[in-house]
Design a protein around this motif. Structure first.
Motif, PDB file in Angstrom:
ATOM      1  N   LEU A  87       9.812  25.738 -27.344  1.00  0.00           N
ATOM      2  CA  LEU A  87       9.704  25.000 -26.092  1.00  0.00           C
ATOM      3  C   LEU A  87       9.651  26.017 -24.956  1.00  0.00           C
ATOM      4  O   LEU A  87      10.603  26.760 -24.735  1.00  0.00           O
ATOM      5  N   LEU A 102       4.176  23.133 -25.808  1.00  0.00           N
ATOM      6  CA  LEU A 102       5.293  22.299 -25.381  1.00  0.00           C
ATOM      7  C   LEU A 102       6.031  23.039 -24.282  1.00  0.00           C
ATOM      8  O   LEU A 102       6.499  24.159 -24.482  1.00  0.00           O
ATOM      9  N   SER A 103       6.133  22.418 -23.118  1.00  0.00           N
ATOM     10  CA  SER A 103       6.736  23.104 -21.982  1.00  0.00           C
ATOM     11  C   SER A 103       7.449  22.123 -21.071  1.00  0.00           C
ATOM     12  O   SER A 103       7.032  20.973 -20.917  1.00  0.00           O
ATOM     13  N   VAL A 144      18.576  20.487 -24.903  1.00  0.00           N
ATOM     14  CA  VAL A 144      18.177  20.354 -26.312  1.00  0.00           C
ATOM     15  C   VAL A 144      19.419  20.345 -27.201  1.00  0.00           C
ATOM     16  O   VAL A 144      19.514  19.549 -28.145  1.00  0.00           O
ATOM     17  N   ARG A 181      15.268  18.784 -35.134  1.00  0.00           N
ATOM     18  CA  ARG A 181      14.613  19.687 -34.187  1.00  0.00           C
ATOM     19  C   ARG A 181      13.425  18.993 -33.526  1.00  0.00           C
ATOM     20  O   ARG A 181      13.261  19.029 -32.304  1.00  0.00           O
ATOM     21  N   GLU A 182      12.594  18.355 -34.340  1.00  0.00           N
ATOM     22  CA  GLU A 182      11.418  17.666 -33.807  1.00  0.00           C
ATOM     23  C   GLU A 182      11.815  16.519 -32.884  1.00  0.00           C
ATOM     24  O   GLU A 182      11.229  16.344 -31.814  1.00  0.00           O
ATOM     25  N   SER A 188      14.589  16.229 -31.216  1.00  0.00           N
ATOM     26  CA  SER A 188      15.199  16.804 -30.006  1.00  0.00           C
ATOM     27  C   SER A 188      14.132  17.222 -29.004  1.00  0.00           C
ATOM     28  O   SER A 188      14.222  16.903 -27.805  1.00  0.00           O
ATOM     29  N   ILE A 189      13.118  17.927 -29.468  1.00  0.00           N
ATOM     30  CA  ILE A 189      12.045  18.366 -28.568  1.00  0.00           C
ATOM     31  C   ILE A 189      11.272  17.171 -28.034  1.00  0.00           C
ATOM     32  O   ILE A 189      10.949  17.110 -26.840  1.00  0.00           O
ATOM     33  N   ASP A 190      10.988  16.191 -28.888  1.00  0.00           N
ATOM     34  CA  ASP A 190      10.290  14.988 -28.437  1.00  0.00           C
ATOM     35  C   ASP A 190      11.080  14.263 -27.348  1.00  0.00           C
ATOM     36  O   ASP A 190      10.513  13.823 -26.340  1.00  0.00           O
ATOM     37  N   THR A 227      11.148  16.376 -23.994  1.00  0.00           N
ATOM     38  CA  THR A 227       9.876  16.329 -23.265  1.00  0.00           C
ATOM     39  C   THR A 227       9.583  14.924 -22.737  1.00  0.00           C
ATOM     40  O   THR A 227       9.062  14.775 -21.635  1.00  0.00           O
TER      41      THR A 227
END
Length: 137
Positions: A3, A27-28, A83, A93-94, A96-98, A101
């Motif tokens: 990220l 992903l930012s 996160v 992990r996926e 969390s990032i979803d 964002t």
């Protein structure tokens, strides 16, 4: 699995020193990183420092050890903390990032989950991310 994080100042403007997210497939997000304006007090991120090395000129208590720093190295821990909060609720992990964002907020419009070249998916929002994780993981 990475990220990217761009830095914002206290006005939620992208900091002059920080790269922009550049491409939508990266992903930012954005997070507070300070303005990086040398010599101005209360523009950067307050940090603890070893005793005797702190900033005296901005009114911080003389017996404390504080200084102000700016950089993506100040912004990245804000994003990592959000996160980590989401992951601590059992999200993968996926996920969390979803969630991070999708819950990030574009400044000035408060639009969520939309990508822009200046802020990526927006400024991380810990409260919104935790709320989403409570119902999403």
């Amino acid at each position: 699995g990475v990220l990217c994080v761009t830095a914002t100042d206290k006005r939620e403007l992208r900091s002059w020193y920080s790269n922009t997210p550049i491409k939508p497939d990266l992903l930012s997000v954005a997070a507070p990183g300070g303005s990086g304006l040398v010599g101005l007090c209360f523009e950067d991120i307050v940090s603890t420092v070893p005793p005797g090395t702190g900033l005296d000129g901005c009114g911080y208590p003389a017996n404390q050890a504080y200084d102000e720093y700016a950089g993506t190295s100040m912004a990245a821990p804000h994003a990592a903390g959000v996160v980590a909060l989401v992951a601590s609720m059992g999200c993968s992990r996926e996920q969390s990032i979803d969630i991070v964002t999708a819950s990030a907020r574009q400044p000035f419009t408060n639009l969520r989950g939309a990508w822009t070249p200046a802020y990526g998916y927006g400024i991380v929002d810990a409260a919104a991310a935790v709320q989403a994780a409570q119902s999403g993981c």
